[in-house]
Motif scaffolding. Structure first.
Motif, PDB file in Angstrom:
ATOM      1  N   PRO A 240       0.804  -1.213   0.000  1.00 30.36           N
ATOM      2  CA  PRO A 240       0.000   0.000   0.000  1.00 30.36           C
ATOM      3  C   PRO A 240       0.838   1.266   0.000  1.00 30.36           C
ATOM      4  N   GLY A 241       0.318   2.295  -0.687  1.00 28.57           N
ATOM      5  CA  GLY A 241       0.847   3.644  -0.576  1.00 28.57           C
ATOM      6  C   GLY A 241       2.338   3.772  -0.720  1.00 28.57           C
ATOM      7  N   ARG A 242       2.948   4.454   0.265  1.00 26.77           N
ATOM      8  CA  ARG A 242       4.358   4.784   0.193  1.00 26.77           C
ATOM      9  C   ARG A 242       5.246   3.552   0.169  1.00 26.77           C
ATOM     10  N   LEU A 243       4.821   2.462   0.830  1.00 24.67           N
ATOM     11  CA  LEU A 243       5.628   1.239   0.846  1.00 24.67           C
ATOM     12  C   LEU A 243       5.777   0.667  -0.547  1.00 24.67           C
ATOM     13  N   GLY A 244       4.802   0.903  -1.431  1.00 28.57           N
ATOM     14  CA  GLY A 244       4.854   0.385  -2.786  1.00 28.57           C
ATOM     15  C   GLY A 244       5.604   1.285  -3.737  1.00 28.57           C
ATOM     16  N   GLY A 245       6.041   2.435  -3.302  1.00 33.08           N
ATOM     17  CA  GLY A 245       6.853   3.297  -4.149  1.00 33.08           C
ATOM     18  C   GLY A 245       6.082   4.434  -4.783  1.00 33.08           C
ATOM     19  N   GLU A 246       4.730   4.456  -4.715  1.00 31.78           N
ATOM     20  CA  GLU A 246       3.978   5.546  -5.302  1.00 31.78           C
ATOM     21  C   GLU A 246       3.404   6.419  -4.192  1.00 31.78           C
ATOM     22  N   LYS A 247       2.864   7.555  -4.550  1.00 29.13           N
ATOM     23  CA  LYS A 247       2.285   8.456  -3.576  1.00 29.13           C
ATOM     24  C   LYS A 247       1.118   7.768  -2.875  1.00 29.13           C
ATOM     25  N   ALA A 248       0.991   8.037  -1.593  1.00 30.78           N
ATOM     26  CA  ALA A 248      -0.051   7.378  -0.808  1.00 30.78           C
ATOM     27  C   ALA A 248      -1.442   7.747  -1.287  1.00 30.78           C
ATOM     28  N   ASP A 249      -1.603   8.971  -1.803  1.00 29.32           N
ATOM     29  CA  ASP A 249      -2.922   9.420  -2.233  1.00 29.32           C
ATOM     30  C   ASP A 249      -3.051   9.475  -3.750  1.00 29.32           C
ATOM     31  N   GLN A 250      -2.191   8.752  -4.476  1.00 30.81           N
ATOM     32  CA  GLN A 250      -2.249   8.771  -5.934  1.00 30.81           C
ATOM     33  C   GLN A 250      -3.541   8.123  -6.412  1.00 30.81           C
ATOM     34  N   PRO A 251      -4.273   8.765  -7.330  1.00 30.28           N
ATOM     35  CA  PRO A 251      -5.484   8.134  -7.858  1.00 30.28           C
ATOM     36  C   PRO A 251      -5.156   6.857  -8.622  1.00 30.28           C
ATOM     37  N   VAL A 252      -6.102   5.929  -8.632  1.00 28.87           N
ATOM     38  CA  VAL A 252      -5.896   4.613  -9.239  1.00 28.87           C
ATOM     39  C   VAL A 252      -7.091   4.273 -10.128  1.00 28.87           C
ATOM     40  N   VAL A 253      -6.799   3.638 -11.255  1.00 34.76           N
ATOM     41  CA  VAL A 253      -7.852   3.065 -12.088  1.00 34.76           C
ATOM     42  C   VAL A 253      -7.639   1.554 -12.137  1.00 34.76           C
ATOM     43  N   PRO A 254      -8.379   0.775 -11.334  1.00 34.01           N
ATOM     44  CA  PRO A 254      -8.283  -0.690 -11.404  1.00 34.01           C
ATOM     45  C   PRO A 254      -8.777  -1.191 -12.766  1.00 34.01           C
ATOM     46  N   MET A 255      -8.075  -2.171 -13.322  1.00 34.36           N
ATOM     47  CA  MET A 255      -8.431  -2.722 -14.630  1.00 34.36           C
ATOM     48  C   MET A 255      -8.754  -4.205 -14.470  1.00 34.36           C
ATOM     49  N   VAL A 256      -9.989  -4.580 -14.785  1.00 38.40           N
ATOM     50  CA  VAL A 256     -10.454  -5.962 -14.639  1.00 38.40           C
ATOM     51  C   VAL A 256     -10.581  -6.591 -16.021  1.00 38.40           C
ATOM     52  N   ARG A 257      -9.926  -7.723 -16.215  1.00 41.53           N
ATOM     53  CA  ARG A 257     -10.003  -8.417 -17.502  1.00 41.53           C
ATOM     54  C   ARG A 257     -11.131  -9.444 -17.465  1.00 41.53           C
ATOM     55  N   LEU A 258     -12.092  -9.284 -18.382  1.00 46.43           N
ATOM     56  CA  LEU A 258     -13.191 -10.234 -18.543  1.00 46.43           C
ATOM     57  C   LEU A 258     -12.944 -10.966 -19.856  1.00 46.43           C
ATOM     58  N   HIS A 259     -12.273 -12.095 -19.763  1.00 46.27           N
ATOM     59  CA  HIS A 259     -11.825 -12.816 -20.955  1.00 46.27           C
ATOM     60  C   HIS A 259     -12.403 -14.231 -20.950  1.00 46.27           C
ATOM     61  N   GLY A 260     -13.021 -14.614 -22.049  1.00 47.66           N
ATOM     62  CA  GLY A 260     -13.460 -15.992 -22.190  1.00 47.66           C
ATOM     63  C   GLY A 260     -14.930 -16.136 -22.518  1.00 47.66           C
ATOM     64  N   VAL A 261     -15.335 -17.374 -22.679  1.00 44.69           N
ATOM     65  CA  VAL A 261     -16.736 -17.701 -22.916  1.00 44.69           C
ATOM     66  C   VAL A 261     -17.505 -17.539 -21.610  1.00 44.69           C
ATOM     67  N   ILE A 262     -18.731 -17.049 -21.689  1.00 49.25           N
ATOM     68  CA  ILE A 262     -19.561 -16.844 -20.507  1.00 49.25           C
ATOM     69  C   ILE A 262     -20.358 -18.123 -20.257  1.00 49.25           C
ATOM     70  N   THR A 263     -20.053 -18.792 -19.178  1.00 44.67           N
ATOM     71  CA  THR A 263     -20.643 -20.101 -18.907  1.00 44.67           C
ATOM     72  C   THR A 263     -20.701 -20.345 -17.414  1.00 44.67           C
ATOM     73  N   PRO A 264     -21.717 -21.079 -16.926  1.00 45.14           N
ATOM     74  CA  PRO A 264     -21.748 -21.411 -15.494  1.00 45.14           C
ATOM     75  C   PRO A 264     -20.701 -22.436 -15.107  1.00 45.14           C
ATOM     76  N   GLN A 265     -20.120 -23.118 -16.087  1.00 46.45           N
ATOM     77  CA  GLN A 265     -19.106 -24.128 -15.798  1.00 46.45           C
ATOM     78  C   GLN A 265     -17.823 -23.468 -15.357  1.00 46.45           C
ATOM     79  N   MET A 266     -17.201 -24.028 -14.340  1.00 49.19           N
ATOM     80  CA  MET A 266     -15.941 -23.494 -13.844  1.00 49.19           C
ATOM     81  C   MET A 266     -14.778 -24.156 -14.584  1.00 49.19           C
TER      82      MET A 266
END
Length: 300
Positions: A12-38
């Motif tokens: 988190p924050g300063r421990l990770g090397g970036e500013k503690a209050d730096q804005p973030v855009v999380p990116m979620v990958r939705l890849h694959g066929v849509i199916t109830p099967q796992m």
């Protein structure tokens, strides 16, 4: 990414090397066929409410998040799972008051476009395949095959509609009519979802709900997407001070061991290794063929 970098990105924050209050855009990958099967132990990209729940929660609860990006690459699949995932995205977006931007990659078709419509804005690459707002069902007629091999089909039901469209029985007109009724109902729900999410952005003089697909460039003129570009380019322009942070879900066991599908299949078949029944192999092959066919419809 080197291991120290990977560990640093989780701090988190300063421990990770970036500013503690730096804005973030999380990116979620939705890849694959849509199916109830796992996916099971063998790596296989699928999208459903279970596989996306944790990763979506992490994305929307990321500290200092200013938006959430969805990277969609899917030929579609289950209408129910598409709706469940889409509804979950909308629920989290409203709960955390965050804008959602979807980016169509190779293909965002059918259920894949349903997921993209869960975003407030949709972007595509000019070469992306977008649309396919329709419903399809497929199967095989195997009656002649079992007759050729002298196989007798024994099927016992309680209820006259319990064995509709059985692939080993002759197709009945009333069963096809029933299926088309279900398809029409699902199609109506799909159209309602798209129009409720896209509203006046959709082109008024175009029939967008025939199941047709278009390139991203064409989809822009039809109002199916809001702009053209790449995720990094658009997000950097929109949020110049933000860090783009991929949020990944939990990978299947063999994927975490660095084994792809061919290597995994080899491992499973090795003497002294895991025991796999013939039924498991047949089922796995059938599922893989179905997934491959879903992508192949779009030339992928």
């Amino acid at each position: 990414m080197r291991i120290p970098d990977r560990l640093s990105s989780r701090l988190p924050g300063r421990l990770g090397g970036e500013k503690a209050d730096q804005p973030v855009v999380p990116m979620v990958r939705l890849h694959g066929v849509i199916t109830p099967q796992m996916g099971g132990p063998v790596p296989r990209s699928v999208i459903n409410s279970t596989s996306t729940e944790k990763v979506l929660e992490r994305a929307f609860t990321t500290e200092h998040a200013v938006a959430v990006a969805l990277l969609v690459n899917s030929p579609g699949g289950s209408p129910t799972q598409s709706a469940l995932v889409g509804d979950r995205i909308r629920g989290l977006a409203e709960e955390h008051d965050l804008p959602v931007l979807a980016f169509c990659e190779d293909v965002a078709a059918s259920g894949g476009y349903w997921l993209a419509c869960a975003a407030d804005e949709i972007y595509a690459h000019p070469t992306s395949t977008v649309g396919s707002i329709g419903v399809v069902s497929s199967g095989f007629g195997l009656e002649g095959l079992i007759q050729r091999w002298g196989i007798e089909r024994r099927l016992h039901t309680a209820g006259t509609s319990k064995a509709r469209l059985d692939p080993f029985l002759p197709e009945k007109e009333e069963d096809v009519a029933w299926l088309r009724g279900v398809q029409d109902e699902l199609h109506e729900m799909f159209v309602e979802w798209v129009t409720s999410r896209r509203g006046d952005k959709l082109a008024k003089d175009a029939d967008l709900f025939t199941g047709e697909v278009w390139t991203g460039a064409k989809a822009l003129g039809l109002g199916l997407v809001d702009g053209l570009g790449t995720p990094r380019g658009i997000l950097t322009e929109r949020f110049p001070d933000a860090k783009l942070a991929p949020v990944e879900g939990r990978k299947p066991l063999l994927a975490r061991l660095g084994l792809g599908a061919p290597a995994a299949a080899s491992l499973l078949g090795t003497a002294g290794g895991m025991q796999v029944s013939a039924a498991d192999v047949v089922l796995g092959v059938a599922q893989a063929a179905d997934i491959r066919a879903s992508w192949a419809r779009y030339g992928l």
